[in-house]
Design a protein around this motif. Structure first.
Motif, PDB file in Angstrom:
ATOM      1  N   PHE A 198     -14.388 -15.992 -15.028  1.00 24.92           N
ATOM      2  CA  PHE A 198     -14.586 -14.572 -15.325  1.00 24.92           C
ATOM      3  C   PHE A 198     -15.974 -14.154 -14.835  1.00 24.92           C
ATOM      4  CE2 PHE A 198     -11.459 -16.070 -18.348  1.00 24.92           C
ATOM      5  CZ  PHE A 198     -10.542 -15.043 -18.435  1.00 24.92           C
ATOM      6  N   PRO A 199     -16.191 -14.196 -13.539  1.00 27.05           N
ATOM      7  CA  PRO A 199     -17.543 -13.939 -13.025  1.00 27.05           C
ATOM      8  C   PRO A 199     -17.990 -12.488 -13.144  1.00 27.05           C
ATOM      9  CG  PRO A 199     -15.995 -14.169 -11.214  1.00 27.05           C
ATOM     10  CD  PRO A 199     -15.227 -14.493 -12.464  1.00 27.05           C
ATOM     11  N   ASP A 200     -17.052 -11.548 -13.283  1.00 24.29           N
ATOM     12  CA  ASP A 200     -17.396 -10.130 -13.250  1.00 24.29           C
ATOM     13  C   ASP A 200     -17.473  -9.491 -14.626  1.00 24.29           C
ATOM     14  OD1 ASP A 200     -17.377 -10.304 -10.459  1.00 24.29           O
ATOM     15  OD2 ASP A 200     -15.226  -9.850 -10.364  1.00 24.29           O
ATOM     16  N   VAL A 201     -17.368 -10.269 -15.697  1.00 25.52           N
ATOM     17  CA  VAL A 201     -17.388  -9.688 -17.037  1.00 25.52           C
ATOM     18  C   VAL A 201     -18.479 -10.365 -17.861  1.00 25.52           C
ATOM     19  CG1 VAL A 201     -14.924  -9.205 -16.931  1.00 25.52           C
ATOM     20  CG2 VAL A 201     -15.713 -11.330 -17.986  1.00 25.52           C
ATOM     21  N   THR A 202     -18.901  -9.655 -18.887  1.00 24.86           N
ATOM     22  CA  THR A 202     -19.808 -10.239 -19.870  1.00 24.86           C
ATOM     23  C   THR A 202     -18.963 -10.742 -21.023  1.00 24.86           C
ATOM     24  OG1 THR A 202     -21.564  -8.700 -19.274  1.00 24.86           O
ATOM     25  CG2 THR A 202     -21.755  -9.809 -21.402  1.00 24.86           C
ATOM     26  N   PRO A 203     -18.756 -12.046 -21.132  1.00 21.77           N
ATOM     27  CA  PRO A 203     -17.799 -12.560 -22.127  1.00 21.77           C
ATOM     28  C   PRO A 203     -18.280 -12.329 -23.548  1.00 21.77           C
ATOM     29  CG  PRO A 203     -18.992 -14.361 -21.091  1.00 21.77           C
ATOM     30  CD  PRO A 203     -19.383 -13.121 -20.351  1.00 21.77           C
ATOM     31  N   ARG A 204     -17.352 -11.981 -24.388  1.00 19.05           N
ATOM     32  CA  ARG A 204     -17.643 -11.798 -25.806  1.00 19.05           C
ATOM     33  C   ARG A 204     -17.352 -13.061 -26.595  1.00 19.05           C
ATOM     34  NH1 ARG A 204     -14.702  -7.348 -29.796  1.00 19.05           N
ATOM     35  NH2 ARG A 204     -15.668  -8.043 -31.744  1.00 19.05           N
ATOM     36  N   HIS A 205     -16.332 -13.789 -26.184  1.00 15.65           N
ATOM     37  CA  HIS A 205     -15.900 -14.985 -26.909  1.00 15.65           C
ATOM     38  C   HIS A 205     -16.077 -16.224 -26.038  1.00 15.65           C
ATOM     39  CE1 HIS A 205     -14.119 -12.472 -30.048  1.00 15.65           C
ATOM     40  NE2 HIS A 205     -13.583 -11.739 -29.077  1.00 15.65           N
ATOM     41  N   LEU A 206     -16.223 -17.367 -26.701  1.00 12.30           N
ATOM     42  CA  LEU A 206     -16.350 -18.631 -25.982  1.00 12.30           C
ATOM     43  C   LEU A 206     -15.016 -19.036 -25.366  1.00 12.30           C
ATOM     44  CD1 LEU A 206     -18.141 -21.086 -25.287  1.00 12.30           C
ATOM     45  CD2 LEU A 206     -17.423 -22.107 -27.457  1.00 12.30           C
ATOM     46  N   PHE A 207     -13.926 -18.729 -26.033  1.00 10.83           N
ATOM     47  CA  PHE A 207     -12.592 -19.028 -25.515  1.00 10.83           C
ATOM     48  C   PHE A 207     -11.853 -17.698 -25.342  1.00 10.83           C
ATOM     49  CE2 PHE A 207     -13.987 -22.743 -27.872  1.00 10.83           C
ATOM     50  CZ  PHE A 207     -13.754 -23.757 -26.961  1.00 10.83           C
ATOM     51  N   MET A 208     -11.400 -17.426 -24.125  1.00 10.14           N
ATOM     52  CA  MET A 208     -10.896 -16.111 -23.787  1.00 10.14           C
ATOM     53  C   MET A 208      -9.443 -16.147 -23.360  1.00 10.14           C
ATOM     54  SD  MET A 208     -14.216 -14.678 -21.711  1.00 10.14           S
ATOM     55  CE  MET A 208     -13.222 -13.412 -20.957  1.00 10.14           C
ATOM     56  N   GLN A 209      -8.763 -15.040 -23.607  1.00  8.72           N
ATOM     57  CA  GLN A 209      -7.408 -14.844 -23.105  1.00  8.72           C
ATOM     58  C   GLN A 209      -7.458 -14.746 -21.589  1.00  8.72           C
ATOM     59  OE1 GLN A 209      -4.900 -11.944 -25.225  1.00  8.72           O
ATOM     60  NE2 GLN A 209      -4.384 -11.052 -23.238  1.00  8.72           N
ATOM     61  N   ARG A 210      -6.612 -15.514 -20.911  1.00  6.57           N
ATOM     62  CA  ARG A 210      -6.715 -15.628 -19.452  1.00  6.57           C
ATOM     63  C   ARG A 210      -6.102 -14.451 -18.715  1.00  6.57           C
ATOM     64  NH1 ARG A 210      -5.608 -21.842 -17.683  1.00  6.57           N
ATOM     65  NH2 ARG A 210      -6.251 -20.960 -15.689  1.00  6.57           N
ATOM     66  N   ARG A 211      -5.085 -13.814 -19.289  1.00  6.46           N
ATOM     67  CA  ARG A 211      -4.421 -12.704 -18.621  1.00  6.46           C
ATOM     68  C   ARG A 211      -4.501 -11.455 -19.491  1.00  6.46           C
ATOM     69  NH1 ARG A 211       1.136 -15.499 -16.219  1.00  6.46           N
ATOM     70  NH2 ARG A 211       0.102 -17.058 -14.898  1.00  6.46           N
ATOM     71  N   GLY A 212      -4.446 -10.292 -18.829  1.00  5.48           N
ATOM     72  CA  GLY A 212      -4.530  -9.041 -19.568  1.00  5.48           C
ATOM     73  C   GLY A 212      -5.841  -8.887 -20.291  1.00  5.48           C
ATOM     74  N   ASN A 213      -6.907  -9.391 -19.701  1.00  4.16           N
ATOM     75  CA  ASN A 213      -8.216  -9.387 -20.359  1.00  4.16           C
ATOM     76  C   ASN A 213      -9.290  -9.026 -19.337  1.00  4.16           C
ATOM     77  OD1 ASN A 213     -10.071  -9.682 -22.424  1.00  4.16           O
ATOM     78  ND2 ASN A 213     -10.125 -11.908 -22.326  1.00  4.16           N
ATOM     79  N   ARG A 214      -9.065  -7.918 -18.647  1.00  4.91           N
ATOM     80  CA  ARG A 214      -9.935  -7.540 -17.532  1.00  4.91           C
ATOM     81  C   ARG A 214     -11.366  -7.277 -17.999  1.00  4.91           C
ATOM     82  NH1 ARG A 214     -11.062  -2.665 -15.546  1.00  4.91           N
ATOM     83  NH2 ARG A 214      -9.522  -1.716 -16.920  1.00  4.91           N
ATOM     84  N   GLN A 215     -11.535  -6.785 -19.233  1.00  6.61           N
ATOM     85  CA  GLN A 215     -12.868  -6.490 -19.742  1.00  6.61           C
ATOM     86  C   GLN A 215     -13.474  -7.659 -20.507  1.00  6.61           C
ATOM     87  OE1 GLN A 215     -12.068  -2.926 -21.997  1.00  6.61           O
ATOM     88  NE2 GLN A 215     -12.368  -1.604 -20.218  1.00  6.61           N
ATOM     89  N   GLY A 216     -12.730  -8.728 -20.689  1.00  5.71           N
ATOM     90  CA  GLY A 216     -13.274  -9.936 -21.316  1.00  5.71           C
ATOM     91  C   GLY A 216     -13.517  -9.820 -22.800  1.00  5.71           C
ATOM     92  N   GLY A 217     -12.826  -8.927 -23.500  1.00  6.91           N
ATOM     93  CA  GLY A 217     -13.072  -8.749 -24.925  1.00  6.91           C
ATOM     94  C   GLY A 217     -12.062  -9.399 -25.835  1.00  6.91           C
ATOM     95  N   LYS A 218     -11.065 -10.085 -25.273  1.00  6.05           N
ATOM     96  CA  LYS A 218      -9.993 -10.647 -26.098  1.00  6.05           C
ATOM     97  C   LYS A 218     -10.139 -12.165 -26.187  1.00  6.05           C
ATOM     98  CE  LYS A 218      -6.876  -6.993 -24.555  1.00  6.05           C
ATOM     99  NZ  LYS A 218      -5.637  -6.662 -23.814  1.00  6.05           N
TER     100      LYS A 218
END
Length: 718
Positions: free
Chosen positions: A464-484
């Motif tokens: 996820f190079p283009d997002v600022t991750p909110r969580h250490l473990f992220m949903q891989r799809r449908g998570n364009r903004q990296g908040g899930k």
């Protein structure tokens, strides 16, 4: 569909959709949506294809435009194909004068599916394929619910579908993770019951009495079961009848809820049809109904205003009391056992099999199952699940605390903490405490845990190079903004499928399902308790509010006393270590032989033998001791030295010559003195200790090999 026409609508009594439409960015207002929208290819699922809403009624076109924009802002992708397909269906229905609802809000999934079937039948003479149905279904899931929420003018709980993802008005606790699951009051078929449940649960959520996870995952299911039971009545309102019969009515529901077949709410739950129902589960159903009756009885004025006078005006405190009386009493003190404990035999198999979770699906790996059989299996392509379960094993945290912890979850610790750890470098791990508000949300961790976290961080940065991750473990799809965060359902499913392949077994040959991850929490806390941690320290590590809850997790294993004895360093009289075996049955009998406990150690004489040496233990080959008796040994050494000195002086005064060194009494005392000296020298010496590196520095450059130390809980550091 011209934009100018929107402003011709009067503000008084205006359809709420026009307020939402005016708030849309210009390029999203259509009728053709694509041009002017930045990164269109990234926020849609079909490349550069446009959304075409021409020829649709104004209201439906505005609704579909808003829903497409909401999908993009939600972090998923706008359903270009699904929206265009539905627009084609509506345009054909307009041309053929086929009736359909006047808005998306009035068109539920059943009506839309019927339209789709009509479209395929009249155009191609067949039913719609599965892919087309799935694409249309996407539109009628979250985006339509979000539209209903934004256009609703009532309280949030007045809707028949609840989902925090679509409705930001739903209260979530401060430490509760952003919930990506909802619940459906619409499943309650009795209208009078459904409205009361919505009002009661909504009010309790807003007051903080209940949490969203409790309401959505437990309480709503209780009321759905209660609603199904009401279907067995000729008149369901009989349940609100004479309060004198409330106990009998509640008893009938308790018997019905105790049948496993009656508790199944979905077809996928058929595998649980023969499992016995726990008393606690039936109590939860009874308590939910009783609390609903008590809530209604305590608020008569609000009942008339919200629900109307019929039928809830008949409910009194006697109804609630009758239902509460059917709640079975469960003994407050639970008998401790090792039911949820994962032994070392099972844990030894897990690290060897875990890499299979992280392998890509086009790779294979040879796996040795718990029964010893070797199989070749394809990878699961889920390194996140691999690290999550590893962190659960190493830290004993709940799955939600690992799955939803924030990305920046590590912080340094004060120097005094490092000094207290005798040079071992440590870090502080901030997990997602989502259950108890007053409980701590961080623990100290060592290098192994830090290495796993840093490796996961690097994986997130790479994928996820283009997002600022909110969580250490992220949903891989449908998570364009990296908040899930990583979905709980995906985690459980992945571990269930993984368990079917690796087939982990414990030392008794019992299968260990890795999807039951709470067992690792029981195991970790049990091992820490066996190390001798005080209860208040163990409670702090567990993140519990009471010590009784912490002790609930400690398994009372029969081998615990044995391990506590064998874990300490035992020394012979000559200062050498005693090597024990777990199969040494003679030593295990010590726990039933009070005469084998000595003031300064233990006697390992077999139970069936007797000792005729009196107090000559220090020169006996079956005498052992450890550091817990150091003070007694030091006192005995001092007294032995004084005794020898007094006796030598008395011999000199009485006989006029020194006591000879071969004197039988002096030989024995010298031997005891030498034994005590060797023992204390050994006890006082501190063997070297390895120092492990940890902290929050640079991430490792490659995968971190880890091996679970299955014997660590049996050792103590001097």
């Amino acid at each position: 569909m011209a934009g100018e026409q929107r402003h011709l609508h009067a503000l008084s009594g205006e359809d709420p959709i026009w307020r939402l439409w005016r708030e849309l960015p210009g390029p999203w207002k259509g009728p053709v949506i694509r041009d002017g929208i930045a990164d269109w290819e990234k926020i849609t699922e079909n490349g550069d294809r446009s959304i075409d809403l021409t020829g649709l009624p104004d209201v439906i076109a505005a609704e579909l435009a808003w829903m497409s924009h909401w999908q993009a802002m939600d972090g998923t992708r706008s359903s270009v194909l699904g929206t265009n397909q539905f627009a084609n269906i509506l345009r054909r229905a307009i041309r053929d004068n086929h009736p359909f609802p006047t808005s998306m809000r009035a068109m539920d999934w059943e009506k839309a599916a019927a339209l789709q079937r009509w479209f395929y039948a009249t155009r191609w003479g067949r039913l719609p394929p599965h892919g087309s149905v799935a694409r249309l279904r996407v539109i009628f899931r979250f985006s339509r619910l979000a539209l209903l929420v934004r256009c609703s003018e009532g309280r949030w709980w007045s809707l028949d579908e609840w989902h925090p993802r679509c409705d930001p008005r739903i209260p979530l606790a401060e430490h509760e993770p952003q919930a990506h699951y909802g619940c459906s009051p619409s499943k309650i078929t009795q209208p009078w019951l459904r409205e009361a449940v919505k009002w009661c649960l909504g009010t309790q959520l807003e007051a903080g009495t209940l949490r969203w996870s409790t309401v959505s995952q437990e309480r709503m299911r209780c009321f759905v079961r209660f609603d199904r039971w009401l279907e067995t009545f000729t008149d369901p309102l009989d349940v609100l009848g004479d309060p004198a019969h409330a106990v009998q009515v509640a008893a009938a529901f308790r018997r019905w809820a105790s049948d496993p077949a009656n508790r199944l709410l979905r077809q996928s739950e058929q595998r649980f049809a023969h499992r016995p129902v726990a008393v606690r589960q039936v109590n939860d159903d009874l308590r939910a109904v009783a609390e609903l009756f008590a809530f209604v009885a305590a608020n008569p004025a609000e009942v008339r205003q919200v629900l109307g006078p019929h039928p809830w005006s008949r409910v009194t405190d006697a109804h609630a009391a009758g239902w509460f009386r059917q709640v079975s009493r469960i003994p407050g003190r639970r008998e401790l056992n090792d039911e949820h404990y994962v032994d070392g035999h099972a844990l030894a198999q897990i690290p060897a099999a875990l890499p299979l979770l992280g392998l890509s699906r086009d790779q294979q790996m040879l796996v040795t199952r718990g029964d010893g059989q070797q199989v070749t299996a394809r990878g699961f392509d889920d390194p996140q699940a691999m690290r999550m379960i590893l962190l659960q094993i190493l830290t004993g945290r709940r799955s939600s605390e690992i799955r939803t912890c924030r990305f920046e979850c590590l912080s340094p610790v004060p120097d005094r903490a490092v000094d207290a750890a005798e040079g071992e470098q440590i870090a502080r791990f901030h997990y997602a405490q989502s259950k108890i508000d007053i409980a701590p949300d961080n623990i100290l961790i060592d290098a192994e845990v830090v290495a796993v976290i840093e490796e996961q961080k690097q994986w997130i940065r790479d994928h996820f190079p283009d997002v600022t991750p909110r969580h250490l473990f992220m949903q891989r799809r449908g998570n364009r903004q990296g908040g899930k965060p990583y979905p709980s359902g995906s985690y459980n499913w992945m571990l269930r499928e993984f368990s079917k392949i690796v087939k982990i077994t414990d030392s008794r040959g019992t299968s260990v399902s890795l999807s039951h991850t709470h067992r690792f929490r029981h195991t970790k806390l049990t091992r820490l308790a066996e190390l001798g941690l005080p209860v208040h320290v163990l409670m702090r590590y567990a993140g519990h509010a009471t010590p009784s809850m912490t002790m609930h997790y400690v398994a009372a294993r029969q081998e615990h006393a044995e391990q506590a004895f064998l874990a300490t360093a035992k020394l012979r009289a000559d200062g050498t270590h005693v090597a024990f075996s777990r199969d040494d049955h003679d030593s295990l009998h010590l726990f039933n032989r009070a005469d084998r406990f000595l003031p300064h150690g233990w006697c390992l004489l077999p139970p069936l033998q007797t000792c005729d040496k009196g107090n000559a233990c220090l020169t006996c080959s079956v005498f052992v001791t450890d550091a817990s008796h150091q003070s007694a040994l030091e006192r005995q050494l001092t007294e032995t030295e004084a005794l020898i000195s007094r006796s030598i002086t008395a011999f000199q005064e009485r006989h006029g010559r020194p006591m000879p060194e071969d004197n039988v009494w002096l030989l024995q005392r010298r031997a005891e003195h030498a034994a005590l000296t060797k023992l204390l020298d050994t006890l006082r010496s501190k063997p070297g200790r390895a120092v492990q590196g940890a902290g929050c520095g640079a991430a490792p450059t490659g995968p971190v090999p880890l091996a679970l130390d299955l014997d660590r809980h049996r050792r103590t550091r001097p």
